[in-house]
Design a protein around this motif. Sequence first.
Motif, mmCIF file in Angstrom:
data_model
loop_
_atom_site.group_PDB
_atom_site.id
_atom_site.type_symbol
_atom_site.label_atom_id
_atom_site.label_comp_id
_atom_site.label_asym_id
_atom_site.label_seq_id
_atom_site.Cartn_x
_atom_site.Cartn_y
_atom_site.Cartn_z
ATOM 1 N N PHE A 47 0.867 -1.244 0.254
ATOM 2 C CA PHE A 47 0.148 -0.065 0.123
ATOM 3 C C PHE A 47 0.926 1.348 -0.060
ATOM 4 O O PHE A 47 0.693 2.182 -0.656
ATOM 5 N N GLU A 48 2.000 1.231 0.902
ATOM 6 C CA GLU A 48 2.798 2.380 0.873
ATOM 7 C C GLU A 48 3.510 2.660 -0.456
ATOM 8 O O GLU A 48 3.517 3.762 -0.984
ATOM 9 N N ALA A 49 3.845 1.610 -1.071
ATOM 10 C CA ALA A 49 4.385 1.673 -2.398
ATOM 11 C C ALA A 49 3.636 2.250 -3.517
ATOM 12 O O ALA A 49 3.722 3.287 -4.401
ATOM 13 N N LEU A 50 2.412 1.793 -3.320
ATOM 14 C CA LEU A 50 1.075 2.308 -4.565
ATOM 15 C C LEU A 50 1.043 3.817 -3.971
ATOM 16 O O LEU A 50 0.953 4.733 -4.886
ATOM 17 N N LEU A 51 0.845 4.361 -2.798
ATOM 18 C CA LEU A 51 0.728 5.696 -2.356
ATOM 19 C C LEU A 51 2.007 6.332 -2.797
ATOM 20 O O LEU A 51 1.755 7.556 -3.294
ATOM 21 N N ALA A 52 3.072 5.869 -2.604
ATOM 22 C CA ALA A 52 4.336 6.813 -2.854
ATOM 23 C C ALA A 52 4.380 6.957 -4.333
ATOM 24 O O ALA A 52 4.813 8.151 -4.840
ATOM 25 N N SER A 53 3.919 5.977 -5.146
ATOM 26 C CA SER A 53 3.901 5.946 -6.595
ATOM 27 C C SER A 53 2.703 7.089 -7.266
ATOM 28 O O SER A 53 2.893 7.704 -8.380
ATOM 29 N N GLN A 54 1.748 7.571 -6.290
ATOM 30 C CA GLN A 54 0.789 8.494 -6.691
ATOM 31 C C GLN A 54 1.136 9.940 -6.148
ATOM 32 O O GLN A 54 0.487 10.618 -6.192
ATOM 33 N N THR A 55 2.368 9.933 -5.435
ATOM 34 C CA THR A 55 2.888 11.114 -4.943
ATOM 35 C C THR A 55 4.035 11.654 -5.679
ATOM 36 O O THR A 55 4.701 11.059 -5.871
ATOM 37 N N ALA A 56 3.921 12.965 -6.047
ATOM 38 C CA ALA A 56 5.042 13.844 -6.978
ATOM 39 C C ALA A 56 6.291 13.465 -6.503
ATOM 40 O O ALA A 56 7.373 13.091 -7.005
ATOM 41 N N LEU A 57 6.545 13.624 -5.159
ATOM 42 C CA LEU A 57 7.853 13.529 -4.258
ATOM 43 C C LEU A 57 8.210 12.216 -3.998
ATOM 44 O O LEU A 57 9.237 11.891 -3.474
ATOM 45 N N GLY A 58 7.519 10.962 -4.712
ATOM 46 C CA GLY A 58 7.851 9.820 -4.738
ATOM 47 C C GLY A 58 7.847 8.905 -3.078
ATOM 48 O O GLY A 58 8.413 7.912 -2.924
ATOM 49 N N ARG A 59 7.088 9.393 -2.126
ATOM 50 C CA ARG A 59 7.011 8.810 -0.988
ATOM 51 C C ARG A 59 5.901 9.128 -0.127
ATOM 52 O O ARG A 59 5.249 10.344 -0.703
ATOM 53 N N VAL A 60 5.375 8.613 0.970
ATOM 54 C CA VAL A 60 4.461 8.884 1.783
ATOM 55 C C VAL A 60 5.157 10.228 2.598
ATOM 56 O O VAL A 60 6.302 10.138 2.757
ATOM 57 N N GLY A 61 4.288 10.814 3.264
ATOM 58 C CA GLY A 61 4.767 11.876 4.181
ATOM 59 C C GLY A 61 4.829 11.400 5.743
ATOM 60 O O GLY A 61 4.153 10.456 6.014
ATOM 61 N N GLU A 62 5.396 12.153 6.610
ATOM 62 C CA GLU A 62 5.234 11.837 8.063
ATOM 63 C C GLU A 62 4.501 12.678 8.760
ATOM 64 O O GLU A 62 4.452 13.759 8.186
ATOM 65 N N PRO A 63 3.968 12.268 9.782
ATOM 66 C CA PRO A 63 3.382 13.023 10.589
ATOM 67 C C PRO A 63 3.486 14.375 11.067
ATOM 68 O O PRO A 63 2.859 15.296 10.794
ATOM 69 N N ASP A 64 4.957 14.519 11.240
ATOM 70 C CA ASP A 64 5.713 15.846 11.756
ATOM 71 C C ASP A 64 5.542 16.791 10.460
ATOM 72 O O ASP A 64 5.877 17.940 10.820
ATOM 73 N N GLU A 65 5.628 16.239 9.394
ATOM 74 C CA GLU A 65 5.376 17.324 8.269
ATOM 75 C C GLU A 65 4.100 17.857 8.179
ATOM 76 O O GLU A 65 4.045 19.112 7.802
ATOM 77 N N VAL A 66 3.041 17.248 8.386
ATOM 78 C CA VAL A 66 1.746 17.811 8.632
ATOM 79 C C VAL A 66 1.710 18.867 9.869
ATOM 80 O O VAL A 66 1.126 20.088 9.917
ATOM 81 N N ALA A 67 2.141 18.041 10.782
ATOM 82 C CA ALA A 67 2.114 19.056 12.200
ATOM 83 C C ALA A 67 2.538 20.265 12.305
ATOM 84 O O ALA A 67 2.331 21.225 13.062
#
Length: 247
Positions: free
Chosen positions: A200-220
Motif C-alpha cells: 500500500f505504501e508503494a502504491l501511495l508513493a507512486s501516486q505522490t510527486a515527491l515519491g514517498r508518503v509523508g510523515e506526521p510531523d510534516e503535517v504537524a
Amino acid sequence: MNTIVITGGSRGIGASTAIECARRGLGVILTYKSNPDAAAGVVSRIQAQGGQAVALALDVGDASGFAAFRESVINALDATWNTSELSGLVNNAGYGLYAPIETVTEDQFDGLMNVLLKGPFFLTQALLPLLKQGAGIVNLTSATTRVATAGVAPYATFKGGLEVLSRYMAKEFAERKIRVNAVSPGAIRTELGGGLNAEFEALLASQTALGRVGEPDEVARVIASLLTEDGGWINAQSIEVAGGYNI
Ligand SMILES: NC(=O)c1ccc[n+]([C@@H]2O[C@H](COP(=O)([O-])OP(=O)(O)OC[C@H]3O[C@@H](n4cnc5c(N)ncnc54)[C@H](OP(=O)(O)O)[C@@H]3O)[C@@H](O)[C@H]2O)c1
C-alpha cells in the motif's frame, strides 16, 4: 501562556501536532478516545521537553458529551495555566472507512459523519465561548476531496463538507478575528484505516510527486504554523500538505 485543544492527540498527526505546538511554547490540551495510555505518553514526552500538556477523554462522535467536555477544558485551563481562554482548536480526530458506495451501511455512514463533520461543527460551537479574540482554528480534511479514489466516498464527502465549513467558520468568526483554515493531508504514515503495509505504501508513493508518503510531523509543522504568528495572515484557506498527491 497560549493554550490550544487538539482532538485525537493520542496518535498520528494529532500526537505530532501536540508535540510540535508544545515545542513552540503553546500549552496543549489533547484528547483521546480509546487510547488513554498513548495520550499519557504524549503528555509525558511534552513534559520531558519542558512543555505543559493535559490529556482529556472525548468521543468526537457524540455531541451530547460536548458541554461536559467544555467544563473539563475550563477546569484544565484554570488548574494548569491559570487562564480561562483558548488560543486555538485543532479538529483532528478521525478514522477511515474503506467500502464501495454499494456496500456502505447507514450505520457506517452515520458513524463516520458524526466524527468527521457533525463533531467538528458542534465541538467548535461548544468551545467558541472560550476562544479568545485572534484565536486560530485548524480543521483536518483530506486530499481525497480533490480527486476521486474508489472506496472512500463517505470519508471524502464529509471531509469536503468540513472544508466548506472551514470557510463559513472563517466568515462568521471574523468579527472576533478568529482565523479558520483547513489542512488537507495526502498519504501520511499513521494508523489511519489500519495503517500502511509495504504494498500500500508503494502504491501511495507512486501516486505522490515527491515519491514517498509523508510523515506526521510534516503535517504537524504546518498546523503549528497556522496556530502561531507565522500563520497570522492566513485565513479561510485549504492547504494541501501532500507532496503533490495525484497531480
Ligand atoms: N494519515 C493520513 O494519510 C491522512 C490523510 C488525510 C487526512 N487525514 C486526517 O488526519 C486526521 C488524523 O488522522 P491520523 O492519520 O493521525 O489517524 P490515526 O493515527 O488513526 O489517529 C486518529 C486519532 O483520532 C482519534 N479518534 C478516532 N476516533 C475518534 C472519536 N470518535 N472521538 C475522538 N477521537 C477519535 C484517535 O484516538 P484514540 O487512539 O484515543 O482512539 C487518534 O488519536 C484525521 O482527521 C484523518 O482523517 C489523515
